[in-house]
Design a protein around this motif. Structure first.
Motif, PDB file in Angstrom:
ATOM      1  N   GLU A  16      69.852  39.977  54.416  1.00 40.58           N
ATOM      2  CA  GLU A  16      69.362  40.134  53.043  1.00 40.58           C
ATOM      3  C   GLU A  16      70.011  39.104  52.116  1.00 40.58           C
ATOM      4  OE1 GLU A  16      67.220  41.548  49.785  1.00 40.58           O
ATOM      5  OE2 GLU A  16      66.885  41.806  51.931  1.00 40.58           O
ATOM      6  N   GLU A  17      71.296  38.811  52.316  1.00 38.93           N
ATOM      7  CA  GLU A  17      71.973  37.773  51.525  1.00 38.93           C
ATOM      8  C   GLU A  17      71.292  36.418  51.735  1.00 38.93           C
ATOM      9  OE1 GLU A  17      76.202  37.465  52.146  1.00 38.93           O
ATOM     10  OE2 GLU A  17      76.425  39.652  52.052  1.00 38.93           O
ATOM     11  N   TYR A  37      68.189  35.896  52.686  1.00 44.74           N
ATOM     12  CA  TYR A  37      66.873  35.953  52.041  1.00 44.74           C
ATOM     13  C   TYR A  37      67.007  35.769  50.528  1.00 44.74           C
ATOM     14  CZ  TYR A  37      62.769  38.002  49.860  1.00 44.74           C
ATOM     15  OH  TYR A  37      61.686  38.227  49.047  1.00 44.74           O
ATOM     16  N   GLN A  38      67.917  36.486  49.902  1.00 48.04           N
ATOM     17  CA  GLN A  38      68.093  36.380  48.447  1.00 48.04           C
ATOM     18  C   GLN A  38      68.523  34.972  48.042  1.00 48.04           C
ATOM     19  OE1 GLN A  38      67.207  38.505  46.109  1.00 48.04           O
ATOM     20  NE2 GLN A  38      66.530  39.983  47.649  1.00 48.04           N
ATOM     21  N   THR A  59      73.966  40.877  60.534  1.00 46.13           N
ATOM     22  CA  THR A  59      73.719  42.246  60.107  1.00 46.13           C
ATOM     23  C   THR A  59      72.550  42.265  59.113  1.00 46.13           C
ATOM     24  OG1 THR A  59      75.206  42.074  58.217  1.00 46.13           O
ATOM     25  CG2 THR A  59      76.179  42.803  60.323  1.00 46.13           C
ATOM     26  N   GLU A  60      72.042  43.455  58.834  1.00 47.86           N
ATOM     27  CA  GLU A  60      70.964  43.571  57.846  1.00 47.86           C
ATOM     28  C   GLU A  60      71.428  43.098  56.474  1.00 47.86           C
ATOM     29  OE1 GLU A  60      68.624  47.134  57.595  1.00 47.86           O
ATOM     30  OE2 GLU A  60      68.846  47.488  59.748  1.00 47.86           O
ATOM     31  N   GLU A  61      72.668  43.393  56.140  1.00 42.59           N
ATOM     32  CA  GLU A  61      73.199  42.970  54.843  1.00 42.59           C
ATOM     33  C   GLU A  61      73.290  41.450  54.756  1.00 42.59           C
ATOM     34  OE1 GLU A  61      74.828  45.243  56.809  1.00 42.59           O
ATOM     35  OE2 GLU A  61      74.238  47.052  55.702  1.00 42.59           O
ATOM     36  N   TYR A  62      73.759  40.832  55.840  1.00 35.30           N
ATOM     37  CA  TYR A  62      73.863  39.374  55.868  1.00 35.30           C
ATOM     38  C   TYR A  62      72.480  38.730  55.818  1.00 35.30           C
ATOM     39  CZ  TYR A  62      75.304  34.697  57.351  1.00 35.30           C
ATOM     40  OH  TYR A  62      75.508  33.338  57.420  1.00 35.30           O
TER      41      TYR A  62
END
Length: 179
Positions: A87-88, A90-91, A82-85
């Motif tokens: 982003e995690e 990437y961070q 998912t986009e949230e995953y």
């Protein structure tokens, strides 16, 4: 017989996603390269800020490349990313990137910037502000803001890719070859 293919990255260097010269030009033009803050090109920016933003932009680009590789492998394995995953991931990669990985320390950056000054591509503006070191050493220099000159704006990509060879064309890339 196969033809020779020049092995050279289109941007940056072999170990970097983009080069220092490209970043400085884009940053001082106010373009906010690689998600860096947009500045007023007439106001310019101090060398320390340009160096900091360059290192942070390299860190973001490196983290993005690493995250893309991880995400690609997971997608191939059938993981629903998912986009949230994403982003995690990437961070997480961004936290792992050492800000010293570029091999360009601040002194080297100042030397590089000095070449840009000698070429007449950057100039000091009238704007100065106190530097943190002046708290303990009042005679220390103030932070001076720099902006691009018309010559710097007009210089082509090849010149910006290696300002030292532009300043000293007699050196050229010949020192890189084993003759």
């Amino acid at each position: 017989m196969p033809s020779e293919m020049e092995l050279r990255p289109s941007r940056g260097g072999f170990l970097r996603p983009f080069g220092c010269g490209w970043f400085i030009r884009e940053y001082l033009l106010g373009n906010g390269p690689e998600d860096s803050p947009r500045i007023d090109p007439e106001r310019g920016a101090p060398q320390a800020d340009i160096n900091y933003e360059y290192k942070e932009a390299l860190a973001r680009a490196t983290a993005r490349e690493r995250a893309e590789r991880i995400i690609s492998k997971q997608v191939v394995r059938g993981v629903d990313v998912t986009e949230e995953y994403a982003e995690e991931i990437y961070q997480s990669q961004l936290r792992k990137v050492s800000r010293k990985f570029t091999h360009m320390r601040y002194h080297s950056f100042l030397m590089y910037f000095g070449v840009l000054k000698r070429l007449g591509w950057v100039e000091a503006t009238e704007r100065q502000e106190p530097s943190a070191i002046q708290d303990n050493y009042p005679d220390a220099p103030k932070r001076t803001y720099y902006r691009l000159t018309q010559e710097g704006i007009s210089a082509d990509d090849r010149s910006w890719a290696n300002p030292l060879f532009t300043l000293y064309p007699e050196i050229g890339p010949n020192h890189l070859k084993n003759n």
